[in-house]
Scaffold this active site. Structure first.
Site, PDB file in Angstrom:
ATOM      1  CB  CYS A  32       4.300  -0.005   5.120  1.00 45.85           C
ATOM      2  SG  CYS A  32       3.723  -1.323   4.026  1.00 45.85           S
ATOM      3  CG  HIS A  55       0.991   3.077   1.355  1.00 43.90           C
ATOM      4  ND1 HIS A  55       2.087   3.582   1.988  1.00 43.90           N
ATOM      5  CD2 HIS A  55       0.720   1.970   1.545  1.00 43.90           C
ATOM      6  CE1 HIS A  55       2.459   2.666   2.692  1.00 43.90           C
ATOM      7  NE2 HIS A  55       1.826   1.556   2.335  1.00 43.90           N
ATOM      8  CD  GLU A  56      -3.130   0.293   1.011  1.00 44.20           C
ATOM      9  OE1 GLU A  56      -2.537  -0.619   0.686  1.00 44.20           O
ATOM     10  OE2 GLU A  56      -2.652   0.869   2.352  1.00 44.20           O
ATOM     11  CG  HIS A  66       1.275  -2.074  -0.965  1.00 41.73           C
ATOM     12  ND1 HIS A  66       2.488  -2.589  -0.843  1.00 41.73           N
ATOM     13  CD2 HIS A  66       1.083  -1.473   0.164  1.00 41.73           C
ATOM     14  CE1 HIS A  66       2.857  -2.171   0.653  1.00 41.73           C
ATOM     15  NE2 HIS A  66       1.865  -1.406   1.031  1.00 41.73           N
TER      16      HIS A  66
END
Lengths: 194, 172
Positions: A124, A167-168, A171
């Protein structure tokens, strides 16, 4: 725009696949990427109004920043220091990609359904010195809104695009891959960089 | 600011890490890297800490841990320099097969022979099955196919199977 193997045509949402940042009508700016342990990366992002001018500008900025970052296949608002639920992805160039929707931005996105867990090592931009093994579903349905018009869309994603979306979304919810690693010995010091 | 390497080894029981790290915190030491595991029920911890306390002071403070004879504690000042990262390509090496002496030495000798550096290694014995997992940095220019062939030959000699694969992380 989208590469769709035979038999999987139903998996790609034409509206999302046809979307591009030119729809936003504003010029994206390249922003600095924030690194852990910045607090914004560990804070649950606020929901946004996808039609608000600041959301539209942020969407354009995220795409512009992703484009200039080597190997970057996704970028979430907290990574540029803005604690809201907006991210962009584009996995079209990645070798592990199967079906994909090209470049798109989603606001207030969430995973609706998921199946088929697979483990892979993730890196990342906000955690540049570590990588980690993370188990994630490889088939998911994500619901979110397009910036600008605010239309609600459902994206059915698989393989690498599914991983990138999760993953996003993590976040945007204040989680890093470090929060999801597979075990005590599942993080690694990175030795090579893109 | 100096760095110390500390090892704690011995009979496992709850509270060893809590006790050891409380001592280090009281001395104002910062724990930088730690690896702790159980090996066949035996506690094994290695850590690197940084701070102003001397080796003697750390040893004295940790001495109560070893008082009943079930644990061995060592403290050693180490150089603060990081081992060179060298930019090697990370690979994962897996070996499994029937247990016998010499598997680890035989396989890692092949890796060392091409200048590969083992950065992490775990072995487990389960019944007759012996398993070795290692993270290996291979220097630039290594012929990975030739290394794989050499590893396969060594594994055949040892009667085990071996795989070597790149550990590339997906950038997200």
């Amino acid at each position: 725009m989208s590469q769709t193997p035979e038999g999987a045509a139903h998996q790609v949402d034409a509206r999302v696949a046809g979307w591009s940042e030119t729809e936003l009508g504003v010029e994206g700016r390249v922003l600095d990427v924030v690194r852990a342990p910045a607090a914004v990366l560990s804070t649950d992002g606020e929901r946004v109004d996808p039609t608000a001018p600041e959301t539209v500008q942020l969407a354009a900025d995220l795409v512009a920043t992703m484009r200039v970052s080597p190997g970057c296949v996704g970028l979430a608002a907290p990574q540029v220091g803005v604690g809201v639920k907006v991210f962009c992805v584009d996995v079209s160039e990645h070798p592990k990609t199967r079906d994909h929707h090209g470049t798109f931005v989603l606001c207030n996105a969430e995973v609706v359904t998921s199946s088929r867990n697979e483990k892979a090592r993730e890196g990342c931009m906000s955690v540049p010195d570590l990588t980690g093994d993370v188990k994630r579903p490889s088939r998911i349905v994500v619901r979110g809104q397009l910036p600008g018009t605010g239309e609600e869309v459902e994206v059915t994603a698989n393989a690498f695009e599914a991983r990138a979306l999760q993953h996003e979304i993590d976040h945007c919810d204040g989680f890093l891959f470090l929060d999801k690693v597979a075990g005590a010995h599942a993080i690694y010091q990175r030795k090579t960089y893109l | 600011m100096t760095q110390h390497a500390i090892t704690v080894l011995g009979h496992d029981r709850p509270g060893i890490i809590a006790q050891a790290t409380a001592v280090l915190a009281d001395l104002g030491l910062n724990i930088e890297d730690t690896s702790m595991t159980l090996l066949r029920g035996h506690f094994a911890m290695t850590l690197i800490c940084a701070g102003g306390a001397t080796e003697g002071r750390i040893s004295d403070a940790l001495a109560p841990l070893a008082e009943d004879g079930s644990l061995t504690v060592t403290v050693r000042e180490v150089s603060g320099e990081h081992a060179a990262g060298a930019g090697g390509a990370p690979h994962v090496l897996t070996v499994h097969g029937g247990d016998r002496p010499g598997i680890v030495s035989g396989v890692v000798a092949v890796v060392a022979g091409v200048g590969g550096n083992v950065t992490d290694l775990t072995t487990r014995l389960s019944g007759d099955l012996y398993v070795l997992l290692a993270e290996v940095d291979l220097p630039a220019g290594v012929d990975v196919e030739a290394l794989r062939t050499a590893l396969t030959e060594e594994a055949a000699r040892l009667g085990v199977g071996v795989t070597l694969r790149a550990a590339e992380a997906d950038e997200l």
